[in-house]
Design a protein around this motif. Structure first.
Motif, PDB file in Angstrom:
ATOM      1  N   LYS A  66       0.835  -1.209   0.000  1.00  0.00           N
ATOM      2  CA  LYS A  66       0.000   0.000   0.000  1.00  0.00           C
ATOM      3  C   LYS A  66       0.865   1.252   0.000  1.00  0.00           C
ATOM      4  O   LYS A  66       0.547   2.240  -0.674  1.00  0.00           O
ATOM      5  CB  LYS A  66      -0.925  -0.015   1.217  1.00  0.00           C
ATOM      6  N   GLU A 122       0.743   4.148  -2.848  1.00  0.00           N
ATOM      7  CA  GLU A 122       0.446   5.545  -2.526  1.00  0.00           C
ATOM      8  C   GLU A 122       1.609   6.461  -2.884  1.00  0.00           C
ATOM      9  O   GLU A 122       1.408   7.622  -3.239  1.00  0.00           O
ATOM     10  CB  GLU A 122       0.094   5.662  -1.043  1.00  0.00           C
ATOM     11  N   SER A 123       2.818   5.924  -2.813  1.00  0.00           N
ATOM     12  CA  SER A 123       3.998   6.720  -3.157  1.00  0.00           C
ATOM     13  C   SER A 123       4.027   7.056  -4.642  1.00  0.00           C
ATOM     14  O   SER A 123       4.320   8.192  -5.027  1.00  0.00           O
ATOM     15  CB  SER A 123       5.272   5.965  -2.765  1.00  0.00           C
ATOM     16  N   THR A 126       1.436   6.935  -6.784  1.00  0.00           N
ATOM     17  CA  THR A 126       0.232   7.619  -7.255  1.00  0.00           C
ATOM     18  C   THR A 126       0.038   8.973  -6.592  1.00  0.00           C
ATOM     19  O   THR A 126      -0.789   9.773  -7.036  1.00  0.00           O
ATOM     20  CB  THR A 126      -1.017   6.760  -7.003  1.00  0.00           C
ATOM     21  N   SER A 127       0.784   9.218  -5.517  1.00  0.00           N
ATOM     22  CA  SER A 127       0.743  10.504  -4.787  1.00  0.00           C
ATOM     23  C   SER A 127      -0.617  10.790  -4.157  1.00  0.00           C
ATOM     24  O   SER A 127      -0.981  11.949  -3.962  1.00  0.00           O
ATOM     25  CB  SER A 127       1.130  11.663  -5.719  1.00  0.00           C
ATOM     26  N   HIS A 128      -1.361   9.752  -3.835  1.00  0.00           N
ATOM     27  CA  HIS A 128      -2.600   9.975  -3.082  1.00  0.00           C
ATOM     28  C   HIS A 128      -2.943   8.718  -2.289  1.00  0.00           C
ATOM     29  O   HIS A 128      -2.512   7.610  -2.613  1.00  0.00           O
ATOM     30  CB  HIS A 128      -3.761  10.375  -3.996  1.00  0.00           C
ATOM     31  N   ALA A 129      -3.730   8.908  -1.230  1.00  0.00           N
ATOM     32  CA  ALA A 129      -4.093   7.806  -0.351  1.00  0.00           C
ATOM     33  C   ALA A 129      -4.965   6.798  -1.090  1.00  0.00           C
ATOM     34  O   ALA A 129      -5.681   7.141  -2.037  1.00  0.00           O
ATOM     35  CB  ALA A 129      -4.819   8.329   0.878  1.00  0.00           C
ATOM     36  N   ASN A 130      -4.872   5.565  -0.628  1.00  0.00           N
ATOM     37  CA  ASN A 130      -5.651   4.506  -1.247  1.00  0.00           C
ATOM     38  C   ASN A 130      -6.531   3.850  -0.191  1.00  0.00           C
ATOM     39  O   ASN A 130      -6.054   3.498   0.888  1.00  0.00           O
ATOM     40  CB  ASN A 130      -4.709   3.475  -1.876  1.00  0.00           C
ATOM     41  N   ASP A 131      -7.809   3.692  -0.493  1.00  0.00           N
ATOM     42  CA  ASP A 131      -8.736   3.157   0.499  1.00  0.00           C
ATOM     43  C   ASP A 131      -9.105   1.698   0.257  1.00  0.00           C
ATOM     44  O   ASP A 131     -10.047   1.177   0.854  1.00  0.00           O
ATOM     45  CB  ASP A 131     -10.008   4.010   0.549  1.00  0.00           C
ATOM     46  N   GLU A 160      -0.171  -0.121 -12.140  1.00  0.00           N
ATOM     47  CA  GLU A 160       0.647   1.090 -12.128  1.00  0.00           C
ATOM     48  C   GLU A 160       2.050   0.822 -12.660  1.00  0.00           C
ATOM     49  O   GLU A 160       2.644   1.670 -13.331  1.00  0.00           O
ATOM     50  CB  GLU A 160       0.728   1.661 -10.702  1.00  0.00           C
TER      51      GLU A 160
END
Length: 319
Positions: free
Chosen positions: A156, A160-161, A163-168, A182
């Motif tokens: 995770k 997130e690193s 994509t530069s956004h949090a992942n739920d 990715e």
């Protein structure tokens, strides 16, 4: 001698691994280090030294915080203005990253191996932030693994690193699927810092999404264990980091100890500092921490107290 204050002993031990070297970690964290007997002796003697902290004048050292057993999280974005003696090491690692691998090898591992305090993480940062390396790879990610290997957290964090956004996403398989997408068709650089886990099945599970990357993708692993390095990449891309020479170790110590002072105005302190550095054994983070301890101290007797401290009186047969 008065009974040591266990709370402050913990503070001293916390400061050493945070700013100096994981050499001085608790016994659990030393299970894979060949020099464990020596490290346990250091830990015991730190308890004694902490009782004398007021006498040594170290009770107000900046950076001492409440003791925690976990290793501090590392990141790629840490200010490293004074790194000495690692240019050659950096070039070797970058050459490993940029060289062509055999056809059919999408991802290969470069392992940096050394005991705690040698500067593995610092070297990995230098390589990670290098302009040539940055230009070569489409994606980059950094994860601090430490001794608690959690494949879901690691995966995770990588996702997130990049994509530069949090992942739920809540399910490991879904997170892996997303990470595979990715990486697909892209050449990536991934750093797994401070890896301890020698379980091949855990590693095999973690790396499943990596195979979708383009040929030339690389993973840098920093570890104290040669077994980990061999498991992940064999002997081909194995690099054992060596101790600094005394001169380079001195430059590290000098920059931190005399940061806000003119060294020419304190020749006696410089002489004592040289002797302290010799006892650091070429460990750059030890030199950095001891320089930090003394950066606001101008009394020669306090410097001499560090030089003659019991922490250095270790039996050679336990090394």
């Amino acid at each position: 001698m008065a009974e040591p204050d266990r709370g402050n002993a913990s503070k001293v031990r916390k400061f050493i691994p945070t700013c100096c070297t994981s050499t001085f970690t608790p016994i659990k964290a030393m299970r894979n280090v060949k020099m464990a007997p020596k490290m346990m002796e250091i830990t015991r003697r730190l308890e004694e030294i902490s009782a004398q902290r007021a006498e040594l004048g170290l009770e107000k050292v900046v950076g001492i915080t409440k003791y925690a057993r976990e290793r501090p999280i590392t990141t790629s974005l840490v200010y490293e203005p004074w790194v000495f003696g690692r240019d050659g090491d950096k070039k070797i690692i970058i050459d490993m990253l940029l060289r062509d691998e055999p056809i059919g090898t999408n991802v290969s591992v470069v392992s940096i191996v050394a005991m705690g305090g040698m500067g593995k993480t610092t070297l990995a940062r230098l390589v990670y932030d290098d302009a040539e390396a940055t230009k070569h790879f489409n994606l980059k990610a950094w994860v601090c693994v430490s001794d608690q290997f959690d494949a879901m957290r690691i995966t995770k964090t990588i996702l997130e690193s990049i994509t530069s956004h949090a992942n739920d996403l809540q399910y490991f398989s879904k997170i892996q699927d997303r990470l595979r997408d990715e990486f697909k068709g892209k050449r990536f650089l991934l750093v797994l810092d401070d890896l301890w886990n020698e379980n091949y099945n855990d590693w095999n599970c973690l790396r499943s999404p990596f195979w979708s990357g383009s040929p030339g993708s690389k993973i840098i692993v920093t570890t104290r264990s040669k077994n980990v390095a061999t498991m992940m990449g064999g002997d081909k891309n194995f690099y054992e980091l060596k101790n600094l020479c005394d001169d380079d170790c001195w430059y590290v110590f000098e920059k931190h100890a005399f940061e806000n002072r003119n060294i020419n105005e304190h020749p006696n302190l410089a002489l004592i500092g040289r002797e302290i550095v010799k006892k650091c054994g070429g460990l750059p983070l030890a030199a950095k921490a001891l320089g930090g301890l003394l950066c606001h101290e101008q009394r020669e007797n306090k410097w001499k107290s560090i030089l003659t401290s019991k922490i250095w009186d270790l039996p050679t047969e336990k090394m």
